[in-house]
Scaffold this active site. Structure first.
Site, PDB file in Angstrom:
ATOM      1  CE1 TYR A   1      -4.407  -1.866   4.873  1.00 41.96           C
ATOM      2  CE2 TYR A   1      -3.205   0.203   4.579  1.00 41.96           C
ATOM      3  CZ  TYR A   1      -4.044  -0.954   4.279  1.00 41.96           C
ATOM      4  OH  TYR A   1      -4.138  -1.081   2.751  1.00 41.96           O
TER       5      TYR A   1
ATOM      6  CB  SER B   1      -0.805  -0.147   1.222  1.00 38.58           C
ATOM      7  OG  SER B   1      -1.550   1.115   1.547  1.00 38.58           O
TER       8      SER B   1
HETATM    9  P1  NAD Z   1     -11.474  -6.291  -0.180  1.00 37.16           P
HETATM   10  O1  NAD Z   1     -11.806  -6.138   1.053  1.00 37.16           O
HETATM   11  O2  NAD Z   1     -12.271  -5.912  -1.231  1.00 37.16           O
HETATM   12  O3  NAD Z   1     -10.602  -7.533  -0.333  1.00 37.16           O
HETATM   13  C1  NAD Z   1     -10.142  -8.244   0.718  1.00 37.16           C
HETATM   14  C2  NAD Z   1      -9.685  -9.568   0.348  1.00 37.16           C
HETATM   15  O4  NAD Z   1      -8.978 -10.458   1.297  1.00 37.16           O
HETATM   16  C3  NAD Z   1     -11.420 -10.402   0.173  1.00 37.16           C
HETATM   17  O5  NAD Z   1     -11.352 -11.381  -0.878  1.00 37.16           O
HETATM   18  C4  NAD Z   1     -11.500 -10.962   1.531  1.00 37.16           C
HETATM   19  O6  NAD Z   1     -12.345 -12.107   1.612  1.00 37.16           O
HETATM   20  C5  NAD Z   1      -9.909 -11.279   1.944  1.00 37.16           C
HETATM   21  N1  NAD Z   1      -9.783 -11.671   3.233  1.00 37.16           N
HETATM   22  C6  NAD Z   1      -9.753 -11.071   4.232  1.00 37.16           C
HETATM   23  N2  NAD Z   1      -9.540 -11.498   5.413  1.00 37.16           N
HETATM   24  C7  NAD Z   1      -8.939 -12.617   5.016  1.00 37.16           C
HETATM   25  C8  NAD Z   1      -8.474 -13.902   5.558  1.00 37.16           C
HETATM   26  N3  NAD Z   1      -8.285 -13.844   6.923  1.00 37.16           N
HETATM   27  N4  NAD Z   1      -8.013 -14.955   4.822  1.00 37.16           N
HETATM   28  C9  NAD Z   1      -8.392 -14.994   3.605  1.00 37.16           C
HETATM   29  N5  NAD Z   1      -8.756 -13.949   2.908  1.00 37.16           N
HETATM   30  C10 NAD Z   1      -9.308 -12.766   3.620  1.00 37.16           C
HETATM   31  O7  NAD Z   1     -10.170  -5.223  -0.181  1.00 37.16           O
HETATM   32  P2  NAD Z   1      -9.323  -4.564  -1.139  1.00 37.16           P
HETATM   33  O8  NAD Z   1      -9.455  -3.131  -1.160  1.00 37.16           O
HETATM   34  O9  NAD Z   1      -9.409  -5.294  -2.441  1.00 37.16           O
HETATM   35  O10 NAD Z   1      -7.799  -4.975  -0.346  1.00 37.16           O
HETATM   36  C11 NAD Z   1      -6.951  -5.845  -0.956  1.00 37.16           C
HETATM   37  C12 NAD Z   1      -5.542  -5.628  -0.529  1.00 37.16           C
HETATM   38  O11 NAD Z   1      -5.063  -4.310  -1.179  1.00 37.16           O
HETATM   39  C13 NAD Z   1      -5.415  -5.445   1.044  1.00 37.16           C
HETATM   40  O12 NAD Z   1      -3.984  -6.263   1.451  1.00 37.16           O
HETATM   41  C14 NAD Z   1      -5.183  -3.986   1.399  1.00 37.16           C
HETATM   42  O13 NAD Z   1      -4.509  -3.807   2.391  1.00 37.16           O
HETATM   43  C15 NAD Z   1      -4.637  -3.425   0.033  1.00 37.16           C
HETATM   44  N6  NAD Z   1      -4.768  -2.189  -0.569  1.00 37.16           N
HETATM   45  C16 NAD Z   1      -6.178  -1.614  -0.572  1.00 37.16           C
HETATM   46  C17 NAD Z   1      -6.171  -0.305  -1.004  1.00 37.16           C
HETATM   47  C18 NAD Z   1      -7.480   0.284  -1.177  1.00 37.16           C
HETATM   48  O14 NAD Z   1      -7.694   1.416  -1.221  1.00 37.16           O
HETATM   49  N7  NAD Z   1      -8.683  -0.441  -1.276  1.00 37.16           N
HETATM   50  C19 NAD Z   1      -5.059   0.768  -1.070  1.00 37.16           C
HETATM   51  C20 NAD Z   1      -3.891   0.007  -0.706  1.00 37.16           C
HETATM   52  C21 NAD Z   1      -3.711  -1.273  -0.359  1.00 37.16           C
END
Ligand code: NAD
Length: 256
Positions: free
Chosen positions: A151, A138
């Site tokens: 985080y 991130s």
């Molecule tokens: P999201 O909530 O849409 O997806 C998260 C995924 O992780 C889902 O498929 C969920 O089922 C899975 N998950 C959660 N806990 C779990 C567990 N214990 N075991 C297995 N699977 C699990 O979120 P996202 O925004 O797509 O995030 C994905 C990644 O991107 C994360 O690592 C997040 O930190 C990172 N990220 C997101 C953003 C953003 O703005 N959305 C920005 C930077 C980084």
């Protein structure tokens, strides 16, 4: 380009993970999906791209379940060629109010799970002298924000793990890099928009504008498709000597 390769993407039932899985599938990679919630819809979306798809519901906070998932993937497809460590959760609170259980869960899911999948995937990648490990960190792997201690600590840790994994394999065909998104409109971020709207009495649109305006100069969300195409580049021949980078796609967030 990725025909006959297998990609395992953690947390790929929604959001960024699903976007990356689809981009890799469009290049011909077979996909192992993981994550909670509906798995049938995402499996059908991937299958429609003409590749093989499997699903394992391992909880990324549990090393024994991660081991079972990696064994499942190897038995189903021979080996994992591309590992995308993407599963992640968020919790927002000041350090002194941060629930200990949430701290432990964020470190386990957002950081330790990447260590476990990586240590389990590396032997086969090294034996094949080809592998791609992509850690979805991130912009919070590069800079901090208030109320996100666990985080930010986990994501800085992921960037550190990325560098060490890249260095230990620098003379092999196995690369490891991190992708550092700014805001991406997924369920994880919609929850933060909803919290802002509720706390300040704003509409969804006003809260979204405020959220972007605080951090992201482009005033635009990065999309899962854009992140997927960056992952495709890292898997391409041109990405062979990109090693240990933390590549932000953040609308200028970290440039400030
Ligand atoms: P999201 O909530 O849409 O997806 C998260 C995924 O992780 C889902 O498929 C969920 O089922 C899975 N998950 C959660 N806990 C779990 C567990 N214990 N075991 C297995 N699977 C699990 O979120 P996202 O925004 O797509 O995030 C994905 C990644 O991107 C994360 O690592 C997040 O930190 C990172 N990220 C997101 C953003 C953003 O703005 N959305 C920005 C930077 C980084």
């Amino acid at each position: 380009m990725l025909k006959n390769k297998t990609a395992l993407v953690t947390g790929s039932t929604s959001g960024i993970g699903l976007g990356i899985a689809k981009a890799l599938a469009r290049q011909g990679a077979n996909i192992v999906l993981n994550g909670f919630g509906d798995a049938e819809g995402p499996q059908a979306e991937i299958a429609a791209l003409g590749v093989q798809v499997a699903y394992h519901g391992a909880d990324m906070s549990k090393p024994s379940e991660i081991e079972a998932m990696m064994t499942f993937a190897a038995e189903r497809f021979g080996r994992v060629d591309i590992l995308v460590n993407n599963a992640g959760i968020q919790h927002v609170a000041k350090v002194e109010d941060f629930p200990v259980e949430r701290w432990d869960a964020i470190i386990a899911i957002n950081l330790s799970s990447a260590f476990h999948t990586t240590r389990l995937a590396l032997p086969a990648m090294k034996a094949a002298n080809w592998g791609r490990i992509i850690n979805v960190a991130s912009v919070h792997g590069l800079v901090g924000s208030a109320e996100k201690s666990a985080y930010v600590a986990a994501k800085h840790g992921v960037v550190g793990l990325t560098k060490v994994t890249a260095l230990e394999n620098a003379t092999t065909g196995v690369t490891c890099n991190a992708i550092c998104p700014g805001w991406v409109l997924t369920p994880l971020v919609q929850k933060q928009v909803d919290a802002k709207a509720a706390a300040l009495g704003l509409s969804n649109e006003e809260a979204t504008k405020l959220l972007l305006g605080e951090k992201e100069p482009s005033m635009q969300f990065t999309t899962p498709d854009e992140l997927g195409e960056l992952a495709v580049f890292l898997c391409s021949p041109a990405g062979a000597n990109v090693r240990g980078v933390a590549w932000n796609m953040d609308g200028g967030w970290a440039a400030q």
